[in-house]
Motif scaffolding. Sequence first.
Motif, PDB file in Angstrom:
ATOM      1  N   MET A   1       1.122  -1.631  -0.249  1.00  0.00           N
ATOM      2  CA  MET A   1       0.245   0.169  -0.079  1.00  0.00           C
ATOM      3  C   MET A   1       0.701   1.558  -0.028  1.00  0.00           C
ATOM      4  SD  MET A   1      -3.533   0.583   2.372  1.00  0.00           S
ATOM      5  CE  MET A   1      -2.457   1.838   3.703  1.00  0.00           C
ATOM      6  N   PHE A   4       1.326   7.329   3.617  1.00  0.00           N
ATOM      7  CA  PHE A   4      -0.015   8.388   3.057  1.00  0.00           C
ATOM      8  C   PHE A   4       1.590   9.027   4.168  1.00  0.00           C
ATOM      9  CE2 PHE A   4      -2.583  11.126   5.845  1.00  0.00           C
ATOM     10  CZ  PHE A   4      -3.886  10.898   4.949  1.00  0.00           C
ATOM     11  N   LYS A  30     -16.234  18.632  -1.722  1.00  0.00           N
ATOM     12  CA  LYS A  30     -15.532  17.956  -0.474  1.00  0.00           C
ATOM     13  C   LYS A  30     -14.844  18.812   0.066  1.00  0.00           C
ATOM     14  CE  LYS A  30     -14.592  14.438  -3.331  1.00  0.00           C
ATOM     15  NZ  LYS A  30     -13.977  14.385  -5.084  1.00  0.00           N
ATOM     16  N   ASN A  50      -8.646  15.770   1.406  1.00  0.00           N
ATOM     17  CA  ASN A  50      -8.608  14.744   1.879  1.00  0.00           C
ATOM     18  C   ASN A  50      -8.731  13.748   0.437  1.00  0.00           C
ATOM     19  OD1 ASN A  50      -7.638  15.164   4.986  1.00  0.00           O
ATOM     20  ND2 ASN A  50     -10.445  15.497   4.515  1.00  0.00           N
ATOM     21  N   ILE A  51      -7.476  12.986   0.401  1.00  0.00           N
ATOM     22  CA  ILE A  51      -7.948  11.741  -0.786  1.00  0.00           C
ATOM     23  C   ILE A  51      -7.253  10.535   0.137  1.00  0.00           C
ATOM     24  CG2 ILE A  51      -7.850  13.075  -2.075  1.00  0.00           C
ATOM     25  CD1 ILE A  51      -4.564  12.869  -2.752  1.00  0.00           C
ATOM     26  N   LYS A  52      -7.480   9.355  -0.827  1.00  0.00           N
ATOM     27  CA  LYS A  52      -7.794   8.335  -0.520  1.00  0.00           C
ATOM     28  C   LYS A  52      -5.803   8.067   0.621  1.00  0.00           C
ATOM     29  CE  LYS A  52      -8.001   2.928  -1.727  1.00  0.00           C
ATOM     30  NZ  LYS A  52      -6.559   2.947  -1.866  1.00  0.00           N
ATOM     31  N   ASN A  53      -4.647   8.251   0.030  1.00  0.00           N
ATOM     32  CA  ASN A  53      -3.399   8.649   0.594  1.00  0.00           C
ATOM     33  C   ASN A  53      -3.429   9.763   1.337  1.00  0.00           C
ATOM     34  OD1 ASN A  53      -3.709   5.269   0.560  1.00  0.00           O
ATOM     35  ND2 ASN A  53      -2.628   5.371  -1.828  1.00  0.00           N
ATOM     36  N   GLN A  55      -3.290  13.445   2.862  1.00  0.00           N
ATOM     37  CA  GLN A  55      -4.095  14.952   2.994  1.00  0.00           C
ATOM     38  C   GLN A  55      -3.760  16.290   2.208  1.00  0.00           C
ATOM     39  OE1 GLN A  55      -4.725  16.343   7.118  1.00  0.00           O
ATOM     40  NE2 GLN A  55      -7.024  16.365   6.519  1.00  0.00           N
ATOM     41  N   GLU A 164      -1.802  15.652  -8.408  1.00  0.00           N
ATOM     42  CA  GLU A 164      -0.612  13.707  -8.555  1.00  0.00           C
ATOM     43  C   GLU A 164       0.599  14.650  -8.406  1.00  0.00           C
ATOM     44  OE1 GLU A 164      -1.423  12.266 -11.807  1.00  0.00           O
ATOM     45  OE2 GLU A 164      -3.762  12.027 -11.878  1.00  0.00           O
ATOM     46  N   GLU A 179     -10.492  14.264   9.395  1.00  0.00           N
ATOM     47  CA  GLU A 179     -11.142  14.230   7.724  1.00  0.00           C
ATOM     48  C   GLU A 179     -12.751  15.960   8.064  1.00  0.00           C
ATOM     49  OE1 GLU A 179     -11.707  11.199   5.592  1.00  0.00           O
ATOM     50  OE2 GLU A 179     -10.535  10.439   5.953  1.00  0.00           O
TER      51      GLU A 179
END
Length: 300
Positions: A1, A4, A30, A50-53, A55, A164, A179
């Motif tokens: 994974m 973070f 969001k 906030n995104i999956k992996n 902040q 990105e 969050e």
Amino acid sequence: MAPFKAGFISVLGRPNVGKSTLFNSILGEKIAIVSEKPQTTRNRILGIRNIKNGQLIFVDTPGIHPGKSTLNQRMVSTAIESGKDADVLLFLIDASAPVVEEDRQMVGSLRGSKGISFLVINKIDLVRKASLLPIMDQYQRLHPFERIIPVSALTGEGVSLLLEEILKLLPESPAYYPEDMITDQTERFIVAEIIREKVIQHSYQEIPFSTAVTIESFEERPEKGLVVIKATIHVERDSQKKIVIGKGGHKLKKIGETARKEIEAFSNRKVFLELWVNVEKNWTRDPRALDRLGYAVHRL
Ligand code: GDP
Ligand code: MG
């Protein structure tokens, strides 16, 4: 994974290059806007994506604006201060506007920062792609930007690529904020900002830097699904008060209506908004008035 990542991203640039538009485009629905000291953060808004992996914490600063008044000096130092502590600095420019001396000076302010700097060329929807090359070339001579990213904050083109690239360069870190961090205090602050924005949009050029908005009361009426907000718009001169109020109160009404709609959309309830205009002579030059109206220089 993937690990973070979290960090602070400061958005710098001249007035009108599209900082707020980019900010809104990134945060979209969001949004979780927070401010640590609601009455003193007019100059600094945190917007968290906030995104999956990760902040991404965005810091919206006023344009670094040359000027002699105490207010301008504070705005400039706030913009520079927040840039100093950021992990990534986005230096935003307008692809459709020529490079001026002011841009050169502002690029100079990036040098004292420990953050990684990106040149973000905004408003590419207004120009031909070929015209971007000379702009890139000019800015690369001024500063060793880590990345150069063309975007249109308005259409959203390039914005996800920008995110990105930012994420790649943020440090591994746990999240700084929960969050769902939105408090009532923060809401007051956001409401004041929305009103201030509408004053600026509906007034002349000279008004923006001499306007402050304070919230006098913020009363919930849950039985009616309503919030009653009373706010004061502070200006420096009688002539500005006249401009803000407009003929027969027309402009103030327009400001109130557009602000109310936006506050309703943001807060998900009906809003009753009452606006007053107050003349506070020369407040942009008076340090005590500045403190009272919420202009303090502070750090992250
Ligand atoms: P700020 O002063 O840097 O915060 O700039 P704003 O976000 O308020 O934008 C200034 C003006 O430029 C507004 O009228 C925006 O709609 C417009 N604008 C911002 N981004 C773009 C863009 O990508 N394309 C176009 N065509 N207009 C933009
Ligand atoms: Mg703005």
